[in-house]
Design an enzyme around this catalytic site. Structure first.
Site, PDB file in Angstrom:
ATOM      1  N   SER A 239       0.967  -1.156   0.048  1.00 50.46           N
ATOM      2  CA  SER A 239      -0.126  -0.009  -0.107  1.00 50.46           C
ATOM      3  C   SER A 239       0.968   1.197   0.049  1.00 50.46           C
ATOM      4  O   SER A 239       1.680   1.162  -0.745  1.00 50.46           O
ATOM      5  CB  SER A 239      -0.817  -0.002   1.322  1.00 50.46           C
ATOM      6  OG  SER A 239      -2.116   0.697   0.975  1.00 50.46           O
TER       7      SER A 239
ATOM      8  N   ASP B  20      -8.002  -5.498  -6.204  1.00 50.43           N
ATOM      9  CA  ASP B  20      -7.755  -4.541  -5.351  1.00 50.43           C
ATOM     10  C   ASP B  20      -7.942  -3.084  -6.054  1.00 50.43           C
ATOM     11  O   ASP B  20      -7.285  -2.863  -7.012  1.00 50.43           O
ATOM     12  CB  ASP B  20      -6.350  -4.782  -4.974  1.00 50.43           C
ATOM     13  CG  ASP B  20      -6.008  -3.828  -3.818  1.00 50.43           C
ATOM     14  OD1 ASP B  20      -6.716  -2.932  -3.406  1.00 50.43           O
ATOM     15  OD2 ASP B  20      -4.491  -3.787  -3.449  1.00 50.43           O
TER      16      ASP B  20
ATOM     17  N   HIS C  45      -7.428  -5.885  -0.355  1.00 50.78           N
ATOM     18  CA  HIS C  45      -6.384  -4.956  -0.158  1.00 50.78           C
ATOM     19  C   HIS C  45      -5.210  -5.560   0.771  1.00 50.78           C
ATOM     20  O   HIS C  45      -4.346  -5.231   0.742  1.00 50.78           O
ATOM     21  CB  HIS C  45      -6.679  -3.808  -0.077  1.00 50.78           C
ATOM     22  CG  HIS C  45      -5.464  -2.579   0.065  1.00 50.78           C
ATOM     23  ND1 HIS C  45      -4.799  -2.570  -0.974  1.00 50.78           N
ATOM     24  CD2 HIS C  45      -5.056  -1.846   1.129  1.00 50.78           C
ATOM     25  CE1 HIS C  45      -3.646  -1.684  -0.657  1.00 50.78           C
ATOM     26  NE2 HIS C  45      -4.069  -1.176   0.399  1.00 50.78           N
TER      27      HIS C  45
END
Lengths: 512, 512
Positions: free
Chosen positions: A298, A354, A409
């Site tokens: 991320s 995602d 995610h």
């Protein structure tokens, strides 16, 4: 409003059919009421988003009793299978595995040695979540719960054969709400900084196995996408001396410092580069081959890229790779080109479902034509870099099919999918050994048949313990686990002594 | 529909004002700027995306730093204070404390001996929550996690000086959604029944202290108020031979049985009455004075009243008391009168802010005028019985003031308020010793200054443990803690032997 809520609120009911969770059934009549009030634009946006993302929102399994099935034998069998195979000696192939040829023929089908390496680096990134203190009532909120010498031991990562040498702290001089985790108490370890990752280095045994001394930097990735979406998409800042530009929010986290803080008198950039350069110098001084592998999930994947850029500029000749998971776009195409020129190798692991890897620019880059009213404000600037390992949530028989942005995610979902990936065309590996249970650590992605509670990774009684008087109290943190800005002095001292010895040995060898 | 939902739907907004939703305050200034460029739908999307990466928690309401204050010294001081004082010898006064004079002069101000007794019984009721298996993925969902011999030890209740002699199981032949906790697995310990409480008896030392052998029945009270609201309010059923009527849902739970089940071949009523009568007979046979005290919270308080009625009918001369916490109304005025005639003493502990004691009839009895459209269907029939100890959430400096129906109704909130109660006019007792932290076990009622996480009562990793292969698995329950319908045979055998010895002694004494 959570994304799932948004979907529920905006999409026609037929799209999400049986609904994702139990809560949604509570007040259907209210949702209808909301629905009628929505403007057409909002619904059109949501519909576009759905088709844009190719979301297959299957109805979740209902609350019927679970059948006896092959799952039971699965249970018995898996519970008694080790989670890892014996490690292969990969020393001869390390440069290819590290990306010197951009992982060309290694990705599809995925070479088993590379698979293990990707999981190893992913677990280093996962450690930054697992050890993070999220408790806003703790004076140590935002720090690592363990000191660097105990981190891998506490998380069961000693098996990977690395040793943490330094913790990295970051702050940001531009305001980014919800980026920092902040203690609610007055007296805290730090008001400005968060633990943002660490530097580690392979031990002698792992070094022999992987063919070089490997320095790892793992970046933590907690951030609210709102910032990326609202702020991060517009402001590009130059990095380096050319046309390369990167998103200013990421750059701020990477480079901010303030003399009045305890943990960021130097920036994350300075902290990490000082340590990496020291380690490179030290091990090169010992005549070893050295590599740098930077990982993150991320936001952490974005920071990894900035870090790789800086390392490649400052350490010419050092093989630098990035292995990122679910990372957003970071900069413009000139940034990508410069990374290429510098020889930085990037393997982006991306799950098809995602949303985060499509940001910044989820809406802007990919469905511009549908949102005419906002086209004035943007440019098509953000570009992904490097090679991509593309995963598919629907490839795993263990994962639920419902729309679950958090689950899609989650880094543990990624690691599970990597573990099961053989090739884009083939089914999930039947001999994948990674513990499937880990997927549900912080989300709800495993099929009910596995009987794994959702979000199970939690402390007993949220860390409270019953003292000798029968009172539930928060125990004080072990003194050695209290973050200290001068905590690494001992390490630096020993490193300096080793370097001196090293020079003396070198000097002696010259003399003879 | 959950109670909170119901409240939100029916009450004017001003009633819950600033309370419940915390998410909205994040970045107001920024949203304004975005507003001008995006249509409403896009803005909603932006807001939604905010939550995507929140890996753990929602932001707490006011994220301001907490001030240093007297709370710190409170912390230090309290942490080192025992939670209990030395126990008083109350044998001489036991009949008054047990309610023989309806607690007339003991309630305001609250007699300290009575306060301790109320807390003791409340903790017995709390045990039915603390030990309950709520895990729907467990094959033992709906049972007690420990067998009766380990229950008090596991929950730290041995100090109270009682011994559990029997577990009670209940089912219901009428359908009551959300009453039973049900496992989602095929093979479960029971498909129909839930652990609903237990019978315990004072040990010799406690018996000497309290002046009689005290039999306790503690009833568990898990139920969604929705059922009371939707189902329980209309149907009254006769109990006994007179005009007394009680709510048919409560009666169903108390009296349902089915030959095809494992745990309810006999009803909860039959199970509890058999055990109580056996114990009374046994201890009376030893020439002891015996009392019966029945306790329960919420639904458990309703069952306690039915149980008391039946015990008083079947065991004339036995002092029977009910100590209930946050219990709803149960029956009509004839039921109340019969309880009076039978000599059942009831002490209802009620928090002023708790809605449950106003049900059934919250809407019907107390705010009829607001819901004209349903007036046709109801009667003003439900009546409370006995004496009331009225508590006030706002009396405690440790509790938040916001509207919080879960917190107001929580049994731990009740026990905290009892501990701090001196009189209706006076302030919270400064020397109250019960551990304040317990209040937040399952809700969010403590002021932030105390730094106690909300809902902290939880298992490490939701009960998963890492096995020798590095896999996270749900450990099998200890064999002795697996519920068994014949599990109490050993106890009954030993009881029978003791009774025989008893008779032999009696017989011998007659002979001499």
């Amino acid at each position: 409003m959570a994304l799932s809520t948004m979907i529920h609120t905006h999409l026609p009911t037929t799209l999400y059919g049986g609904a994702v969770n139990r809560i949604s059934s509570i007040s259907a009549h209210r949702r209808v009421a909301v629905d009628t009030k929505l403007n057409r634009g909002a619904r059109r946006l949501a519909e576009s988003l759905t088709s844009l993302l190719h979301l297959n929102i299957d109805p979740p399994s209902s609350r019927k009793n679970l059948q006896h099935s092959s799952w039971d034998s699965f249970d018995e069998e898996k519970h008694n299978t080790p989670t890892t195979s014996p490690k292969e000696m990969i020393a001869d192939k390390w440069r290819q595995l590290h990306g010197c040829t951009d992982w060309g023929s290694l990705l599809d089908p995925l070479h088993p040695w590379l698979r293990r390496e990707i999981v190893k680096y992913g677990e280093f990134a996962q450690a930054t979540y697992d050890a993070f203190d999220f408790d806003s009532f703790s004076e140590y909120c935002g720090s690592c719960r363990y000191n660097r010498n105990r981190l891998f031991e506490k998380l069961g990562l000693c098996k990977n054969g690395y040793k943490v040498t330094k913790y990295i702290y970051a702050m940001s001089t531009i305001e980014m709400p919800r980026w920092l985790e902040r203690s609610r108490l007055m007296d805290t370890w730090s008001k400005d900084s968060n633990w943002m990752g660490y530097v580690a280095v392979s031990d002698d045994e792992e070094t022999r196995r992987i063919g070089r001394r490997d320095i790892v930097v793992a970046w933590r990735g907690t951030v609210a996408p709102a910032e990326w979406y609202e702020d991060f998409q517009r402001d590009l800042e130059p990095i380096g001396i050319g046309d390369a530009k990167v998103e200013h929010g990421f750059l701020s986290i990477y480079t901010s410092k303030n003399e009045s803080t305890r943990y960021n008198k130097s920036s994350a950039s300075e902290q990490v580069m000082e340590e990496v350069m020291k380690l490179v110098q030290f091990y090169r001084g010992q005549g070893e081959e050295v590599s740098l592998t930077i990982t993150g999930h991320s936001l952490g994947g974005a920071l990894a890229l900035l870090n790789a850029y800086e390392a490649a500029v400052n350490l010419p000749g050092l093989p630098v790779s990035v292995i990122s998971f679910g990372a957003p776009r970071v900069g413009n195409s000139a940034f990508r080109d410069e990374l290429d020129d510098l020889g930085v190798k990037t393997l982006r692991v991306v799950a098809k479902q995602d949303l985060v890897p499509r940001m910044p620019g989820l809406v802007f880059n990919e469905s511009l034509q549908r949102f005419d009213d906002i086209t004035g404000t943007l440019e098509w600037v953000y570009t992904h870099v490097g090679a991509e390992l593309r995963l598919d949530v629907s490839s795993s028989p263990y994962l639920k099919r419902g729309f679950n942005p958090m689950g899609f995610h989650s880094l543990e979902t990624y690691l599970h999918l990597v573990d099961g990936f053989h090739s884009a065309e083939s089914a999930f590996r039947s001999d994948a050994r990674r513990d499937v249970t880990l997927v549900n650590k912080a989300c709800d992605m495993l099929v009910d048949e596995l009987r794994i509670p959702q979000g199970w990774y939690q402390l007993a009684n949220k860390g409270l313990v019953c003292n000798e008087h029968g009172r539930w109290v928060k125990p004080r943190r072990e003194p050695e686990d209290i973050p200290s800005p001068i905590g690494d002095q001992a390490h630096e001292h020993s490193l300096r002594i080793q370097m001196q010895e090293n020079y003396q040995m070198l000097y002696a060898s010259y003399q003879t």
